[in-house]
Design an enzyme around this catalytic site. Structure first.
Site, PDB file in Angstrom:
ATOM      1  N   LYS A 149      -3.732   8.150   3.389  1.00 38.09           N
ATOM      2  CA  LYS A 149      -5.062   7.827   3.934  1.00 38.09           C
ATOM      3  C   LYS A 149      -5.112   8.141   5.441  1.00 38.09           C
ATOM      4  O   LYS A 149      -6.176   8.506   5.956  1.00 38.09           O
ATOM      5  CB  LYS A 149      -5.420   6.358   3.696  1.00 38.09           C
ATOM      6  CG  LYS A 149      -5.675   6.011   2.231  1.00 38.09           C
ATOM      7  CD  LYS A 149      -6.911   6.706   1.660  1.00 38.09           C
ATOM      8  CE  LYS A 149      -7.311   6.139   0.310  1.00 38.09           C
ATOM      9  NZ  LYS A 149      -8.318   6.933  -0.396  1.00 38.09           N
ATOM     10  N   TYR A 177       0.849  -1.204   0.000  1.00 38.64           N
ATOM     11  CA  TYR A 177       0.000   0.000   0.000  1.00 38.64           C
ATOM     12  C   TYR A 177       0.888   1.259   0.000  1.00 38.64           C
ATOM     13  O   TYR A 177       0.457   2.336  -0.416  1.00 38.64           O
ATOM     14  CB  TYR A 177      -0.977  -0.012   1.182  1.00 38.64           C
ATOM     15  CG  TYR A 177      -2.198   0.859   0.942  1.00 38.64           C
ATOM     16  CD1 TYR A 177      -2.986   0.690  -0.201  1.00 38.64           C
ATOM     17  CD2 TYR A 177      -2.547   1.868   1.831  1.00 38.64           C
ATOM     18  CE1 TYR A 177      -4.091   1.493  -0.443  1.00 38.64           C
ATOM     19  CE2 TYR A 177      -3.657   2.672   1.599  1.00 38.64           C
ATOM     20  CZ  TYR A 177      -4.422   2.477   0.459  1.00 38.64           C
ATOM     21  OH  TYR A 177      -5.518   3.284   0.232  1.00 38.64           O
TER      22      TYR A 177
HETATM   23  P1  NAD Z   1     -11.750   3.999  -9.228  1.00 40.24           P
HETATM   24  O1  NAD Z   1     -10.546   3.955 -10.105  1.00 40.24           O
HETATM   25  O2  NAD Z   1     -13.021   3.493  -9.774  1.00 40.24           O
HETATM   26  O3  NAD Z   1     -12.003   5.473  -8.649  1.00 40.24           O
HETATM   27  C1  NAD Z   1     -10.950   6.374  -8.413  1.00 40.24           C
HETATM   28  C2  NAD Z   1     -11.456   7.716  -8.919  1.00 40.24           C
HETATM   29  O4  NAD Z   1     -10.522   8.754  -8.610  1.00 40.24           O
HETATM   30  C3  NAD Z   1     -11.655   7.731 -10.447  1.00 40.24           C
HETATM   31  O5  NAD Z   1     -12.986   8.074 -10.752  1.00 40.24           O
HETATM   32  C4  NAD Z   1     -10.708   8.810 -10.915  1.00 40.24           C
HETATM   33  O6  NAD Z   1     -11.198   9.534 -12.021  1.00 40.24           O
HETATM   34  C5  NAD Z   1     -10.662   9.680  -9.664  1.00 40.24           C
HETATM   35  N1  NAD Z   1      -9.543  10.638  -9.721  1.00 40.24           N
HETATM   36  C6  NAD Z   1      -8.202  10.376  -9.774  1.00 40.24           C
HETATM   37  N2  NAD Z   1      -7.529  11.549  -9.877  1.00 40.24           N
HETATM   38  C7  NAD Z   1      -8.456  12.532  -9.879  1.00 40.24           C
HETATM   39  C8  NAD Z   1      -8.381  13.951  -9.985  1.00 40.24           C
HETATM   40  N3  NAD Z   1      -7.218  14.588 -10.145  1.00 40.24           N
HETATM   41  N4  NAD Z   1      -9.547  14.666  -9.938  1.00 40.24           N
HETATM   42  C9  NAD Z   1     -10.744  14.048  -9.820  1.00 40.24           C
HETATM   43  N5  NAD Z   1     -10.868  12.705  -9.732  1.00 40.24           N
HETATM   44  C10 NAD Z   1      -9.736  11.968  -9.772  1.00 40.24           C
HETATM   45  O7  NAD Z   1     -11.327   3.168  -7.911  1.00 40.24           O
HETATM   46  P2  NAD Z   1     -12.050   3.003  -6.487  1.00 40.24           P
HETATM   47  O8  NAD Z   1     -11.428   1.813  -5.898  1.00 40.24           O
HETATM   48  O9  NAD Z   1     -13.513   3.088  -6.646  1.00 40.24           O
HETATM   49  O10 NAD Z   1     -11.491   4.246  -5.668  1.00 40.24           O
HETATM   50  C11 NAD Z   1     -12.330   5.157  -4.984  1.00 40.24           C
HETATM   51  C12 NAD Z   1     -11.806   5.453  -3.593  1.00 40.24           C
HETATM   52  O11 NAD Z   1     -11.927   4.277  -2.788  1.00 40.24           O
HETATM   53  C13 NAD Z   1     -10.356   5.862  -3.519  1.00 40.24           C
HETATM   54  O12 NAD Z   1     -10.216   6.872  -2.543  1.00 40.24           O
HETATM   55  C14 NAD Z   1      -9.672   4.589  -3.046  1.00 40.24           C
HETATM   56  O13 NAD Z   1      -8.459   4.856  -2.388  1.00 40.24           O
HETATM   57  C15 NAD Z   1     -10.724   4.086  -2.094  1.00 40.24           C
HETATM   58  N6  NAD Z   1     -10.625   2.677  -1.698  1.00 40.24           N
HETATM   59  C16 NAD Z   1     -10.555   1.685  -2.637  1.00 40.24           C
HETATM   60  C17 NAD Z   1     -10.484   0.361  -2.220  1.00 40.24           C
HETATM   61  C18 NAD Z   1     -10.383  -0.759  -3.213  1.00 40.24           C
HETATM   62  O14 NAD Z   1      -9.991  -1.863  -2.840  1.00 40.24           O
HETATM   63  N7  NAD Z   1     -10.753  -0.551  -4.467  1.00 40.24           N
HETATM   64  C19 NAD Z   1     -10.475   0.048  -0.853  1.00 40.24           C
HETATM   65  C20 NAD Z   1     -10.557   1.079   0.080  1.00 40.24           C
HETATM   66  C21 NAD Z   1     -10.621   2.394  -0.365  1.00 40.24           C
END
Ligand code: NAD
Length: 268
Positions: free
Chosen positions: A176, A169
């Site tokens: 985070k 990570y």
């Molecule tokens: P995802 O790739 O679908 O979403 C990430 C989003 O961030 C995308 O829509 C992207 O366009 C956006 N983004 C990146 N840079 C940007 C910018 N400069 N301006 C505006 N938007 C921007 O993936 P996800 O997993 O749905 O991620 C969403 C959140 O969930 C993130 O914060 C991620 O860290 C968190 N998260 C994900 C997981 C997992 O396992 N997938 C677990 C815990 C937390």
């Protein structure tokens, strides 16, 4: 899952508890995005939606989803481009006049920094990751505050790597951790305005952002093996919990990080 929770879920959805509420959802890249699961549940519960997309390249992937969700506002927003977040809030003010819910589901780090050791992370990579994944939530809160005169809910997506070391990570761990701390400080600062602020911390989910982490499939396998519930969470699970946090059922909760991980984080 047995049928009972599904029946309960249906009953909850039928309640339309978010009818008349206006929700901004940022972070939909495609149909697997956590933000899409949240937006879908908000909509099913009756909320009106504002949906953003990153840029013209992302637009064709997000626009059909925004249509499916019946979003009243659909606007570009790259939080790293100055003025774009402000423009979204201007549009919300002009269209709706107020806002009840703002969800930040955005994270980014340059690939070399994301896949390397924290100790080797570049100045620029760390700054970019912190700006897009954390400080943009603070900016979102600042812009939301005047649009929430009767209170509201701000939500951000975190991950267990904020609190415990999760191999691979890397620099997103401290980023985070800063996000979860920002959630607590914002909850403190905005509490007297009845603006509640929460982090939601999902277990691993196969999304585009997650595919940038090294050996992510190992995390998924381990989650199934080790989580008490014994299954991966899905984006609707995250959406249901996010929605709960916006309702009066959570009206005395603020500043929390709520795990949606089938219990994975309680395991040693
Ligand atoms: P995802 O790739 O679908 O979403 C990430 C989003 O961030 C995308 O829509 C992207 O366009 C956006 N983004 C990146 N840079 C940007 C910018 N400069 N301006 C505006 N938007 C921007 O993936 P996800 O997993 O749905 O991620 C969403 C959140 O969930 C993130 O914060 C991620 O860290 C968190 N998260 C994900 C997981 C997992 O396992 N997938 C677990 C815990 C937390």
């Amino acid at each position: 899952m047995n049928d009972q929770p599904n029946e309960l879920t249906k009953a909850a959805i039928q309640s339309k508890i978010l009818h008349g509420k206006r929700a901004l959802v940022m972070g939909i890249a495609n149909g697997n995005s956590i933000a899409f699961g949240c937006a879908r549940v908000f909509r099913q519960l009756g909320a009106d939606l504002a949906v953003t997309y990153l840029n013209e390249k992302a637009r064709p992937h997000v626009e059909p989803l925004a249509k499916e969700l019946g979003a009243s506002i659909f606007a570009p927003c790259d939080v790293a481009q100055s003025g774009q977040l402000e423009a979204v809030f201007r549009q919300i003010r002009e269209t709706w006049g107020s806002l009840d819910i703002a969800l930040h589901s955005i994270a980014f780090a340059p690939k070399e920094d994301l896949q390397g050791r924290l100790v080797d992370s570049s100045d620029e990579g760390f700054k970019v990751a912190m700006d897009i994944s954390c400080h943009s939530f603070v900016r979102m809160a600042r812009l939301a505050e005047p649009l929430m005169p009767d209170g509201g809910t701000l939500l951000a997506m975190s991950y267990h790597g904020a609190n415990k070391v999760v191999p691979n990570y890397n620099l997103m761990g401290p980023v985070k951790a800063a996000l979860e701390s920002a959630v607590r400080y914002l909850a403190y600062e905005l509490g007297d305005k009845h603006i509640r602020v929460h982090a939601v911390s999902p277990g691993p989910l196969k999304t585009r952002a997650a595919s940038g982490l090294k050996d992510f499939d190992v995390l998924l396998t381990e989650a199934i093996e080790r989580a008490p519930i014994g299954e991966l969470v899905d984006i609707d699970d995250v959406g249901l919990t996010a929605a709960y946090l916006t309702t009066p059922f959570a009206r005395r909760l603020t500043g929390t990080t709520t795990y949606v991980d089938g219990g994975l984080s309680i395991m040693a």
